[in-house]
Design an enzyme around this catalytic site. Sequence first.
Site, short mmCIF file in Angstrom:
data_model
loop_
_atom_site.label_atom_id
_atom_site.label_comp_id
_atom_site.label_asym_id
_atom_site.label_seq_id
_atom_site.Cartn_x
_atom_site.Cartn_y
_atom_site.Cartn_z
N GLN A 35 0.82 -1.22 0.00
CA GLN A 35 0.00 0.00 0.00
C GLN A 35 0.86 1.28 0.00
O GLN A 35 0.57 2.22 -0.74
CB GLN A 35 -1.00 0.01 1.15
CG GLN A 35 -0.43 -0.21 2.53
CD GLN A 35 -1.50 -0.18 3.61
OE1 GLN A 35 -2.63 0.26 3.40
NE2 GLN A 35 -1.14 -0.64 4.81
N LEU A 36 1.92 1.30 0.78
CA LEU A 36 2.77 2.49 0.76
C LEU A 36 3.56 2.56 -0.55
O LEU A 36 3.72 3.65 -1.13
CB LEU A 36 3.72 2.50 1.96
CG LEU A 36 4.66 3.69 2.05
CD1 LEU A 36 3.88 5.02 2.12
CD2 LEU A 36 5.59 3.58 3.25
N ALA A 73 8.53 -5.08 3.20
CA ALA A 73 8.60 -5.46 4.62
C ALA A 73 7.69 -6.63 4.91
O ALA A 73 6.71 -6.86 4.20
CB ALA A 73 8.18 -4.26 5.49
N ASP A 103 5.36 2.32 14.93
CA ASP A 103 5.03 2.63 16.32
C ASP A 103 5.17 1.39 17.21
O ASP A 103 5.28 1.52 18.43
CB ASP A 103 3.61 3.19 16.42
CG ASP A 103 2.57 2.29 15.78
OD1 ASP A 103 2.89 1.63 14.76
OD2 ASP A 103 1.43 2.23 16.28
N TYR A 159 7.61 -8.60 15.58
CA TYR A 159 7.55 -7.63 14.47
C TYR A 159 8.26 -6.33 14.88
O TYR A 159 9.12 -5.83 14.14
CB TYR A 159 6.09 -7.35 14.10
CG TYR A 159 5.91 -6.18 13.17
CD1 TYR A 159 6.23 -6.28 11.82
CD2 TYR A 159 5.42 -4.95 13.63
CE1 TYR A 159 6.08 -5.20 10.96
CE2 TYR A 159 5.26 -3.87 12.78
CZ TYR A 159 5.59 -4.00 11.45
OH TYR A 159 5.44 -2.92 10.61
N1 LIG Z 1 0.87 -1.38 7.75
C1 LIG Z 1 1.05 -0.66 8.87
O1 LIG Z 1 0.12 -0.46 9.66
C2 LIG Z 1 2.40 -0.05 9.16
C3 LIG Z 1 2.53 0.77 10.30
C4 LIG Z 1 3.78 1.35 10.54
C5 LIG Z 1 4.84 1.12 9.69
N2 LIG Z 1 4.66 0.30 8.61
C6 LIG Z 1 5.82 0.07 7.74
O2 LIG Z 1 5.58 0.77 6.52
C7 LIG Z 1 6.18 0.07 5.45
C8 LIG Z 1 5.16 -0.19 4.35
O3 LIG Z 1 4.10 -0.99 4.89
P1 LIG Z 1 2.80 -1.32 4.07
O4 LIG Z 1 1.66 -1.11 4.98
O5 LIG Z 1 2.83 -0.65 2.73
O6 LIG Z 1 2.97 -2.89 3.89
P2 LIG Z 1 2.30 -3.88 2.83
O7 LIG Z 1 1.10 -3.29 2.20
O8 LIG Z 1 2.19 -5.18 3.56
O9 LIG Z 1 3.43 -3.97 1.72
C9 LIG Z 1 4.66 -4.56 1.96
C10 LIG Z 1 5.15 -5.06 0.65
O10 LIG Z 1 6.41 -5.70 0.86
C11 LIG Z 1 6.41 -6.86 0.08
N3 LIG Z 1 7.33 -7.86 0.58
C12 LIG Z 1 7.19 -8.71 1.62
N4 LIG Z 1 8.26 -9.51 1.71
C13 LIG Z 1 9.09 -9.15 0.70
C14 LIG Z 1 10.34 -9.61 0.26
N5 LIG Z 1 10.99 -10.62 0.89
N6 LIG Z 1 10.91 -9.02 -0.81
C15 LIG Z 1 10.28 -8.01 -1.46
N7 LIG Z 1 9.09 -7.54 -1.09
C16 LIG Z 1 8.50 -8.10 -0.02
C17 LIG Z 1 5.00 -7.37 0.13
O11 LIG Z 1 4.80 -8.26 -0.94
P3 LIG Z 1 3.66 -9.38 -0.86
O12 LIG Z 1 2.38 -8.65 -1.04
O13 LIG Z 1 4.02 -10.30 -1.97
O14 LIG Z 1 3.77 -10.00 0.50
C18 LIG Z 1 4.21 -6.08 -0.02
O15 LIG Z 1 4.03 -5.75 -1.37
C19 LIG Z 1 6.79 -1.19 6.06
O16 LIG Z 1 8.13 -0.95 6.38
C20 LIG Z 1 6.00 -1.38 7.35
O17 LIG Z 1 6.72 -2.10 8.32
C21 LIG Z 1 3.47 -0.28 8.32
#
Ligand SMILES: NC(=O)c1ccc[n+]([C@@H]2O[C@H](COP(=O)([O-])OP(=O)(O)OC[C@H]3O[C@@H](n4cnc5c(N)ncnc54)[C@H](OP(=O)(O)O)[C@@H]3O)[C@@H](O)[C@H]2O)c1
Length: 272
Positions: A24-25, A64, A102, A125
């Site tokens: 999503q990001l 991630a 967070d 995590y």
């Molecule tokens: N989501 C939250 O509430 C939240 C809150 C605070 C911080 N964050 C941080 O913000 C960042 C973005 O999060 P997001 O919400 O956009 O997460 P997301 O929607 O889950 O997207 C993460 C992406 O990373 C990909 N991924 C997972 N394992 C991988 C690998 N080994 N190699 C390459 N790509 C891989 C996933 O692919 P697949 O779809 O194939 O798994 C997915 O496309 C992350 O660092 C997360 O920790 C997230």
Amino acid sequence: MEHADADPVGARLGRVLVTGAGGQLGQALLESFPDARGLTRAEWDVTHPAPVGLAADLVLHTAAWTDVDGAEDDPQGAAAVNVGGVQHAAALGAPLVVWSSDYVFDGTKHEPYVESDVPAPLGAYGRTKLYGEGAAGDHAWVVRSSWLFGSTSKNFVRTMLRLGAERDEVAVVDDQRGSPTYVGHLAEATRHVLELPYGLYHVAASGDCTWAEFAEAIFEEAGLATRVRRITTDEFGARAPRPASSVLRSERGAPSLPHWREGLRACLDRLG
Ligand SMILES: NC(=O)c1ccc[n+]([C@@H]2O[C@H](COP(=O)([O-])OP(=O)(O)OC[C@H]3O[C@@H](n4cnc5c(N)ncnc54)[C@H](OP(=O)(O)O)[C@@H]3O)[C@@H](O)[C@H]2O)c1
């Protein structure tokens, strides 16, 4: 002399890479940085070094492991992505933005967490995200954000809309407080983060709420009559512990984002 450029940051960014482009990001960043090249997991599994010949002037590293409960079952798998992946992104040698969470905090502070607060993650995590911050190196902006949602991928807003369409009532946790952050706002703010010195920044939506309050707002804004039954974290029974209160604010001049409710409306507009 400075040009009166409409996009002074974009003009000097060069080759921008977005990892995790299916997330999503990642999706939101590709809209905010239209010249960037996005790499999905299929194109670069970040648990491995970057594909040979991949070059960048700036890496926006969103790939991630974000399955908080799943990380309890497979902490090494989560670390391979959230720590090893950051190491591999940093090894490209370009300035790097990494996003952290967070969930590096234990949630016992009764005021918002600022950058100088000491992290103490409760679960696997959060630990992997904290170690990932350390792996980013010196030429990096580490951006902690919270409770991300957007119009794509798996997130709380999309889950609530699906459940709300199916049920009259949904049970939602009412004893965890945070700032739900719209990825479109976070992606735009990233452009401003790049103007700041390398370092750690808290960038999350203004305002805060519990998950139950957020769910009520989602149903209200979406025009659904679904009721929210407020439950405790213990009643919900998730595998991973989560901070009770993890509102993030910046003491380092990071950009402030619109209120989470504004983010929610922007997200729902996108979802139609
Ligand atoms: N989501 C939250 O509430 C939240 C809150 C605070 C911080 N964050 C941080 O913000 C960042 C973005 O999060 P997001 O919400 O956009 O997460 P997301 O929607 O889950 O997207 C993460 C992406 O990373 C990909 N991924 C997972 N394992 C991988 C690998 N080994 N190699 C390459 N790509 C891989 C996933 O692919 P697949 O779809 O194939 O798994 C997915 O496309 C992350 O660092 C997360 O920790 C997230």
